[in-house]
Write a protein that holds these residues in place. Structure first.
Motif, PDB file in Angstrom:
ATOM      1  N   PHE A   4     -12.011  49.685 -21.279  1.00  0.00           N
ATOM      2  CA  PHE A   4     -11.894  48.225 -21.328  1.00  0.00           C
ATOM      3  C   PHE A   4     -10.743  47.780 -20.438  1.00  0.00           C
ATOM      4  O   PHE A   4      -9.588  47.970 -20.774  1.00  0.00           O
ATOM      5  CB  PHE A   4     -11.587  47.752 -22.753  1.00  0.00           C
ATOM      6  N   MET A   5     -11.062  47.167 -19.305  1.00  0.00           N
ATOM      7  CA  MET A   5     -10.007  46.624 -18.460  1.00  0.00           C
ATOM      8  C   MET A   5     -10.395  45.227 -18.040  1.00  0.00           C
ATOM      9  O   MET A   5     -11.545  44.815 -18.214  1.00  0.00           O
ATOM     10  CB  MET A   5      -9.801  47.509 -17.220  1.00  0.00           C
ATOM     11  N   ASP A   6      -9.433  44.528 -17.474  1.00  0.00           N
ATOM     12  CA  ASP A   6      -9.695  43.195 -16.961  1.00  0.00           C
ATOM     13  C   ASP A   6     -10.289  43.374 -15.568  1.00  0.00           C
ATOM     14  O   ASP A   6      -9.610  43.219 -14.559  1.00  0.00           O
ATOM     15  CB  ASP A   6      -8.370  42.418 -16.918  1.00  0.00           C
ATOM     16  N   TRP A   7     -11.571  43.718 -15.545  1.00  0.00           N
ATOM     17  CA  TRP A   7     -12.179  44.173 -14.288  1.00  0.00           C
ATOM     18  C   TRP A   7     -12.145  43.135 -13.176  1.00  0.00           C
ATOM     19  O   TRP A   7     -12.153  43.470 -11.999  1.00  0.00           O
ATOM     20  CB  TRP A   7     -13.610  44.666 -14.528  1.00  0.00           C
ATOM     21  N   GLY A   8     -12.118  41.881 -13.536  1.00  0.00           N
ATOM     22  CA  GLY A   8     -12.054  40.845 -12.503  1.00  0.00           C
ATOM     23  C   GLY A   8     -10.675  40.735 -11.875  1.00  0.00           C
ATOM     24  O   GLY A   8     -10.478  40.050 -10.887  1.00  0.00           O
ATOM     25  N   ASN A   9      -9.718  41.411 -12.464  1.00  0.00           N
ATOM     26  CA  ASN A   9      -8.328  41.264 -12.040  1.00  0.00           C
ATOM     27  C   ASN A   9      -7.754  42.582 -11.531  1.00  0.00           C
ATOM     28  O   ASN A   9      -6.548  42.822 -11.619  1.00  0.00           O
ATOM     29  CB  ASN A   9      -7.513  40.741 -13.236  1.00  0.00           C
ATOM     30  N   SER A  10      -8.596  43.451 -11.012  1.00  0.00           N
ATOM     31  CA  SER A  10      -8.096  44.720 -10.470  1.00  0.00           C
ATOM     32  C   SER A  10      -7.232  44.450  -9.255  1.00  0.00           C
ATOM     33  O   SER A  10      -7.427  43.470  -8.556  1.00  0.00           O
ATOM     34  CB  SER A  10      -9.265  45.609 -10.063  1.00  0.00           C
ATOM     35  N   TYR A  11      -6.280  45.327  -9.015  1.00  0.00           N
ATOM     36  CA  TYR A  11      -5.527  45.173  -7.766  1.00  0.00           C
ATOM     37  C   TYR A  11      -6.052  46.140  -6.708  1.00  0.00           C
ATOM     38  O   TYR A  11      -6.654  47.161  -7.024  1.00  0.00           O
ATOM     39  CB  TYR A  11      -4.018  45.352  -7.999  1.00  0.00           C
ATOM     40  N   TYR A  12      -5.833  45.757  -5.454  1.00  0.00           N
ATOM     41  CA  TYR A  12      -6.307  46.540  -4.312  1.00  0.00           C
ATOM     42  C   TYR A  12      -5.109  46.786  -3.411  1.00  0.00           C
ATOM     43  O   TYR A  12      -4.418  45.835  -3.049  1.00  0.00           O
ATOM     44  CB  TYR A  12      -7.386  45.766  -3.552  1.00  0.00           C
ATOM     45  N   THR A  13      -4.890  48.036  -3.025  1.00  0.00           N
ATOM     46  CA  THR A  13      -3.692  48.284  -2.208  1.00  0.00           C
ATOM     47  C   THR A  13      -3.827  47.685  -0.809  1.00  0.00           C
ATOM     48  O   THR A  13      -2.846  47.562  -0.103  1.00  0.00           O
ATOM     49  CB  THR A  13      -3.394  49.789  -2.072  1.00  0.00           C
ATOM     50  N   MET A  14      -5.038  47.288  -0.421  1.00  0.00           N
ATOM     51  CA  MET A  14      -5.173  46.689   0.913  1.00  0.00           C
ATOM     52  C   MET A  14      -4.878  45.184   0.887  1.00  0.00           C
ATOM     53  O   MET A  14      -4.942  44.524   1.913  1.00  0.00           O
ATOM     54  CB  MET A  14      -6.585  46.919   1.440  1.00  0.00           C
ATOM     55  N   SER A  15      -4.551  44.653  -0.303  1.00  0.00           N
ATOM     56  CA  SER A  15      -4.353  43.203  -0.409  1.00  0.00           C
ATOM     57  C   SER A  15      -3.125  42.757   0.377  1.00  0.00           C
ATOM     58  O   SER A  15      -2.211  43.535   0.647  1.00  0.00           O
ATOM     59  CB  SER A  15      -4.174  42.820  -1.878  1.00  0.00           C
ATOM     60  N   ASP A  16      -3.114  41.476   0.726  1.00  0.00           N
ATOM     61  CA  ASP A  16      -1.954  40.912   1.413  1.00  0.00           C
ATOM     62  C   ASP A  16      -0.698  41.093   0.559  1.00  0.00           C
ATOM     63  O   ASP A  16       0.359  41.456   1.068  1.00  0.00           O
ATOM     64  CB  ASP A  16      -2.169  39.409   1.666  1.00  0.00           C
ATOM     65  N   GLU A  17      -0.839  40.829  -0.744  1.00  0.00           N
ATOM     66  CA  GLU A  17       0.317  40.953  -1.650  1.00  0.00           C
ATOM     67  C   GLU A  17       0.951  42.324  -1.497  1.00  0.00           C
ATOM     68  O   GLU A  17       2.161  42.464  -1.383  1.00  0.00           O
ATOM     69  CB  GLU A  17      -0.109  40.783  -3.122  1.00  0.00           C
ATOM     70  N   ASN A  18       0.092  43.334  -1.529  1.00  0.00           N
ATOM     71  CA  ASN A  18       0.603  44.701  -1.474  1.00  0.00           C
ATOM     72  C   ASN A  18       1.281  44.983  -0.128  1.00  0.00           C
ATOM     73  O   ASN A  18       2.403  45.473  -0.064  1.00  0.00           O
ATOM     74  CB  ASN A  18      -0.551  45.675  -1.697  1.00  0.00           C
ATOM     75  N   ASN A  19       0.595  44.625   0.952  1.00  0.00           N
ATOM     76  CA  ASN A  19       1.123  44.940   2.282  1.00  0.00           C
ATOM     77  C   ASN A  19       2.444  44.215   2.555  1.00  0.00           C
ATOM     78  O   ASN A  19       3.394  44.810   3.058  1.00  0.00           O
ATOM     79  CB  ASN A  19       0.082  44.609   3.347  1.00  0.00           C
ATOM     80  N   TYR A  20       2.493  42.945   2.207  1.00  0.00           N
ATOM     81  CA  TYR A  20       3.725  42.201   2.504  1.00  0.00           C
ATOM     82  C   TYR A  20       4.892  42.655   1.621  1.00  0.00           C
ATOM     83  O   TYR A  20       6.042  42.616   2.036  1.00  0.00           O
ATOM     84  CB  TYR A  20       3.497  40.687   2.372  1.00  0.00           C
ATOM     85  N   THR A  21       4.581  43.078   0.404  1.00  0.00           N
ATOM     86  CA  THR A  21       5.690  43.564  -0.438  1.00  0.00           C
ATOM     87  C   THR A  21       6.243  44.878   0.127  1.00  0.00           C
ATOM     88  O   THR A  21       7.445  45.135   0.048  1.00  0.00           O
ATOM     89  CB  THR A  21       5.240  43.731  -1.909  1.00  0.00           C
ATOM     90  N   ILE A  22       5.362  45.679   0.742  1.00  0.00           N
ATOM     91  CA  ILE A  22       5.869  46.903   1.387  1.00  0.00           C
ATOM     92  C   ILE A  22       6.761  46.533   2.580  1.00  0.00           C
ATOM     93  O   ILE A  22       7.774  47.187   2.829  1.00  0.00           O
ATOM     94  CB  ILE A  22       4.706  47.819   1.844  1.00  0.00           C
ATOM     95  N   TRP A  23       6.388  45.479   3.279  1.00  0.00           N
ATOM     96  CA  TRP A  23       7.248  45.023   4.382  1.00  0.00           C
ATOM     97  C   TRP A  23       8.661  44.743   3.864  1.00  0.00           C
ATOM     98  O   TRP A  23       9.652  45.119   4.485  1.00  0.00           O
ATOM     99  CB  TRP A  23       6.683  43.734   5.011  1.00  0.00           C
TER     100      TRP A  23
END
Ligand SMILES: [Zn+2]
Ligand SMILES: [Zn+2]
Length: 991
Positions: free
Chosen positions: A142-161
């Motif tokens: 049981f997970m919040d399947w509509g709210n999965s995160y993706y490492t290719m997302s902008d959020e992820n990439n910019y936070t790595i910056w």
């Protein structure tokens, strides 16, 4: 009334039924919101699954445990985020897309177009993320399947910056010129983190012994040895260990120098002329092997013997060939000894220009040509096959080469320029942070520390296409700049922003943007490299906490929402490999950004093997697909297999072990539940709440065991010991079925009193209901099935689910430790007596006169023990104050008197009629008429049946008992055989 239970239930079909109901009737939504407003939180941080393939049974292990703890915490009332993660970027995806497109090299990708290739990569990984989602749902996760995160997302990439910019500010980001492991097929460096033990393959290479002519000494040679002939082109020195023992050997007219321990490598006869220490050889110069190659001529290596203390006597000749452009250690030595480095190969592992006929050929293809050249020059001593462990590419399995290149690193050993309070190096800070974490298993800390202590700097760049675009802009003046956010990039952009705007921060679009060098003002470009994928997964404790109110990464804004969920309470992952990868990168990034631990506890589990303990491989044919396993064994069974297994040990997965679990545990549980429903319905039982006070000793005991179970399962799960919890449940189910129900059987259908039956049903009802809640986080389907029937019966209610219930709390007042111990010893005695019966071939149905016990047993327990062992009398000896009583071995009286024999025959008769009732398909409460005929010659049998007429009628629900065969149609009419004791004809008919 409860719904009738099918003892041969199709569990897989039921799983699909529940799954459908959960999603269609909004049960999952309710579950996710159940504790939305709770004050207490449980922060689980999901390690992203590589969205590159279907989910395997090895993923299902981790995902089952993740779900177990989250469901448990939900039932305990903790608010949670239920966020699943997908890992999308990196070489693994590129390689799959390359395969699909039939690409062989990086040139194919560039010809196809980086933009189209990157879009293909995105499509590929999203496709598998969808498949993995559906498979996870099937697992009952049981997970919040509509709210999965993706490492290719902008959020992820910019936070790595932001992370990389912070590293730069601290003085930790740098460009290094170094020899690194290199995959010639993928055309990229493979960082030390990525070369796991399993990447070393046993390979046989041609090794070669080469003689190097010492300058100014006629016919004297240094004997060297190598397993990588291609590197000989770039030899610049020979190293010796100054303290080891070497020898000067004469063979024919030649003199060789080598390690004393290595003389066995010499071919033919030889004579040792002199022993010497390695240091005597230092400084000698020798003639180069390939001095005529243009590249070598240009670099003009000195060809000298140098010191190296690390040389051992274990392999080779003790004279080590040094090629600083082709080996990590060689390169380090070149810096100490000021040697030139010749770098012979390009990205594809081919010889570059300046290597004569070798240029353009692959390093792995040239050994024969090298040998021929050596022979021609008089350098070849001998060639020999050599088998060793050699590193391969984790992605495409090509043999790695070592190559001198420029790559980007995060330094582990430079002081922190920014943090004045803690100016320690990243390595030292990470070691402190790792120690703050609770590691399960505890050896996890040692493994992590071992890695942290010994690892080199973190190589973060890859010369590839699909991945994090490293936000590093390099200028020819020697300066480089890092950009920490999209906003900053926009502000600094002097060119190309329009072309980039609207795209994700990936190649090729990001490459259009240019900024100005802050030192010299030149317009500069981003380096073309992408990031190591562990950057992507390591940032998630920051990047995935998107504030639901602002929809922005909280850490990059006001940090409020982020603080509510950081650090995570738990991460849970398959541990082999992750000490160097995910655990490492999580800790590294959290240390750089916050100098603290990103999670409080870690539970690691080991690897899935097949049921014979062999590695599962597609090619071996022993791999089991998740989908097949789910439909064949059912996911409840699969989940139980994972939960009950000690996570530190490899799991042997398969249908055999699944059947064992079904037989030993699952069926026992189901049969007990089915038994309850059958007798509850037969007695028109209606559950009533309350009244926990039990009169019957067995009731008291099972309730005591139940609350003890609740307590122990809770404790085990809170300590992240899934196997401990599952094993206790198994023990309880055995107690319930094989002792409580078995010893209480008569109370359910032919009790002395209606109240007693009611009490037994009350007890079994509340035990099963509580038990279903305890197992709900482990086996979400069967627990739901049991729960819904117990609470709703034949009513329908689409808002109800066990997964919306709270986890039971133990009532300590009902736990009677003394009773539990005593009952345990009674069970133990019974099992000893029964096995003694079995050894002597006396059936349990045959009453015996008695046995002896040392210790004290209460009268009520004695009755139970007598019943179970079917004896008339138990003699207690040497009454002790101790709680436990023990059977006196061999004291069972096995003499069968005629009276005892008759009783035995009666029991046998009852058993056989019971099975006739079953055969006729009667309900447990159907009344029958029974006729029987027994021959006069079977005297003992005849007497027994006559004597116990009353008992017979009661036991078998017989209204009319006849002693003649009548002229009616019986439901069952047949002869019963009493093996040597006679035969009885019987006929039964429902009244
Ligand atoms: Zn590769
Ligand atoms: Zn500049």
């Amino acid at each position: 009334m409860f719904k009738k239970v099918n003892p041969r239930q199709n569990f897989v079909e039921a799983e699909h039924r529940h799954l459908k109901r959960w999603y269609e009737k909004g049960i999952i939504k309710k579950y996710l919101k159940k504790n939305k407003n709770a004050k207490k939180r449980f922060a689980f941080l999901d390690g992203p699954i590589t969205a590159n393939n279907s989910m395997g049974v090895h993923h299902a292990w981790g995902r089952t445990l993740k779900d177990l703890f989250q469901k448990f915490k939900t039932m305990q009332g903790f608010a949670q985020r239920y966020q699943n993660g997908f890992d999308n970027q990196g070489l693994w995806v590129e390689v799959e897309v390359e395969k699909k497109k039939g690409f062989k090299t990086k040139k194919d990708i560039e010809k196809y177009g980086i933009d189209k290739f990157v879009e293909e990569c995105k499509k590929h990984t999203l496709h598998f993320a969808d498949i993995q989602t559906e498979q996870s749902k099937r697992l009952g996760y049981f997970m919040d399947w509509g709210n999965s995160y993706y490492t290719m997302s902008d959020e992820n990439n910019y936070t790595i910056w932001h992370f990389l910019k912070t590293c730069h500010e601290k003085g930790w980001l740098y460009k290094g010129h170094d020899v690194v492991p290199w995959c010639p097929r993928c055309g990229t460096a493979i960082s030390q983190h990525e070369i796991l033990t399993e990447e070393y393959k046993e390979l046989t290479h041609k090794s070669v012994y080469v003689r190097l002519p010492i300058k100014n000494r006629k016919n004297e040679y240094l004997l060297i040895w190598t397993t990588t002939p291609w590197t000989l082109t770039s030899n610049v020195a020979v190293a010796v260990n100054p303290e080891l023992n070497y020898v000067k050997v004469k063979q024919n007219d030649n003199i060789y120098y080598l390690l004393e321990k290595a003389v066995s490598c010499l071919e033919g006869e030889y004579k040792i002329e002199r022993k010497l220490k390695g240091k005597e050889l230092i400084g000698l110069e020798y003639k180069g092997l390939f001095d005529d190659l243009p590249e070598v001529r240009e670099k003009r290596p000195k060809h000298i013997v140098i010191v190296w203390d690390e040389i051992s006597e274990e392999e080779g000749t003790g004279l080590v060939h040094i090629a600083p452009g082709c080996g990590e250690e060689d390169f380090q030595l070149s810096k100490e000894h000021n040697l030139v480095a010749i770098a012979p190969i390009d990205e594809e592992g081919k010889f570059v220009k300046g290597f004569g006929s070798l240029s353009g050929k692959k390093a792995g293809d040239v050994p024969e040509e090298i040998f021929a050249k050596l022979k021609q020059g008089g350098f070849l001593y001998k060639v020999q096959d050599y088998t060793h462990q050699y590193p391969t590419c984790w992605r495409c399995k090509s043999e790695l080469l070592f190559r001198l290149v420029d790559e980007w690193y995060i330094s582990m050993d430079k002081p922190d320029k920014v943090d004045k309070k803690d100016p320690r190096t990243l390595r030292k800070k990470m070691i402190s942070v790792a120690k703050k974490i609770k590691w399960h298993p505890s050896f996890g800390l040692d493994r992590e520390l071992d890695w942290l202590t010994n690892m080199h700097d973190w190589l973060i760049s890859k010369k590839r296409y699909w991945g994090l675009a490293l936000p590093i802009f390099e200028c020819s003046c020697g300066n480089f700049e890092t950009v920490g956010s999209k906003e900053e990039l926009k502000e600094k952009a002097v060119e190309g922003w329009e072309e980039f705007a609207g795209h994700s921060p990936h190649r090729p679009w990001i490459d259009k943007v240019k900024i100005k060098c802050s030192k010299c003002g030149k317009t500069i470009s981003r380096i073309p490299d992408v990031g190591n994928p562990w950057l992507d997964a390591g940032i998630v404790s920051f990047s995935t906490l998107v504030d639901p109110k602002t929809k922005k990464v909280s850490y990059m804004e006001d940090k409020k929402y982020w603080k509510e969920w950081f650090p995570a309470d738990l991460v849970l992952e398959c541990f082999p490999g992750q000490f160097k990868n995910w655990f490492y990168s999580l800790i590294a990034m959290s240390t750089v950004l916050e100098n603290t631990n990103p999670f409080k506890a870690l539970l690691g589990h080991n690897t899935v093997f097949d049921e014979c303990g062999e590695e599962m491989h597609k090619s071996k044919g022993n791999a089991i697909w998740f989908d097949d396993a789910a439909e064949k064994m059912g996911v409840d069974i699969m989940r139980w297999m994972y939960c009950r297994h000690n996570p530190t040990i490899n799991l042997n997965f398969g249908y055999g072990p699944a059947n064992e679990i079904r037989r030993q545990f699952f069926s026992t549980l189901w049969n007990t539940y089915s038994f309850f429903v059958m007798y509850a319905n037969a007695n028109n039982y209606k559950p009533k709440k309350g009244n926990l006070k039990k009169k019957n000793l067995l009731d008291k005991w099972i309730v005591s065991e139940l609350h003890n179970l609740v307590r122990e399962v809770t404790e085990n799960l809170e300590r992240y010991k899934p196997d401990g919890a599952a094993r206790i449940v198994e023990e309880f189910v055995d107690n319930l079925s094989n002792w409580y129900v078995r010893r209480s059987r008569r109370r359910f259908w032919r009790s002395e009193s209606k109240t007693d039956t009611k009490e037994a049903l009350d007890t079994l009802y509340s035990v099963l209901l509580t038990l279903s809640k305890i197992i709900a986080p482990f086996m979400p389907f069967v627990s739901e099935e049991i729960y819904l029937n117990l609470t709703l019966g034949e009513k329908k209610d689409n808002t109800a689910s066990i997964h919306l219930e709270d986890f039971p709390k133990p009532n300590k007042g009902l736990i009677d430790g003394k009773l539990n111990t005593q009952m345990n010893s009674v069970r133990e005695i019974a099992s000893k007596v029964l096995s003694e019966r079995a050894e002597k071939g006396i059936k349990v149905r045959q009453p015996l006169s008695g046995f002896k016990v040392k210790g004290n047993i209460s009268d009520k327990l004695l009755v139970i023990l007598k019943d179970e062992t079917n004896v008339k009398k138990i003699e207690l000896q040497g009454v002790r104050s101790a709680k436990e009583a023990v059977y006196i071995e061999g004291s069972l009286d096995t003499k069968i008197t005629p009276k005892l024999e008759q009783e035995g025959l009666l029991r046998e008769f009852v058993r056989q009629i019971q099975s006739c009732r079953k055969e006729a398909g009667y309900n447990v409460d159907d009344i029958v008429s029974l006729d029987f005929v027994v021959s006069k010659k079977d005297k003992l049998l005849k007497e027994a049946l006559n004597k116990f007429e009353k008992e017979l009628k009661k036991e078998l629900l017989v209204k009319n008992l006849g002693k003649e065969k009548q002229d009616v149609k019986y439901d069952v009419g047949k002869e019963l055989d009493f093996k040597g004791k006679g035969k009885v004809w019987i006929g039964i008919k429902k009244v």
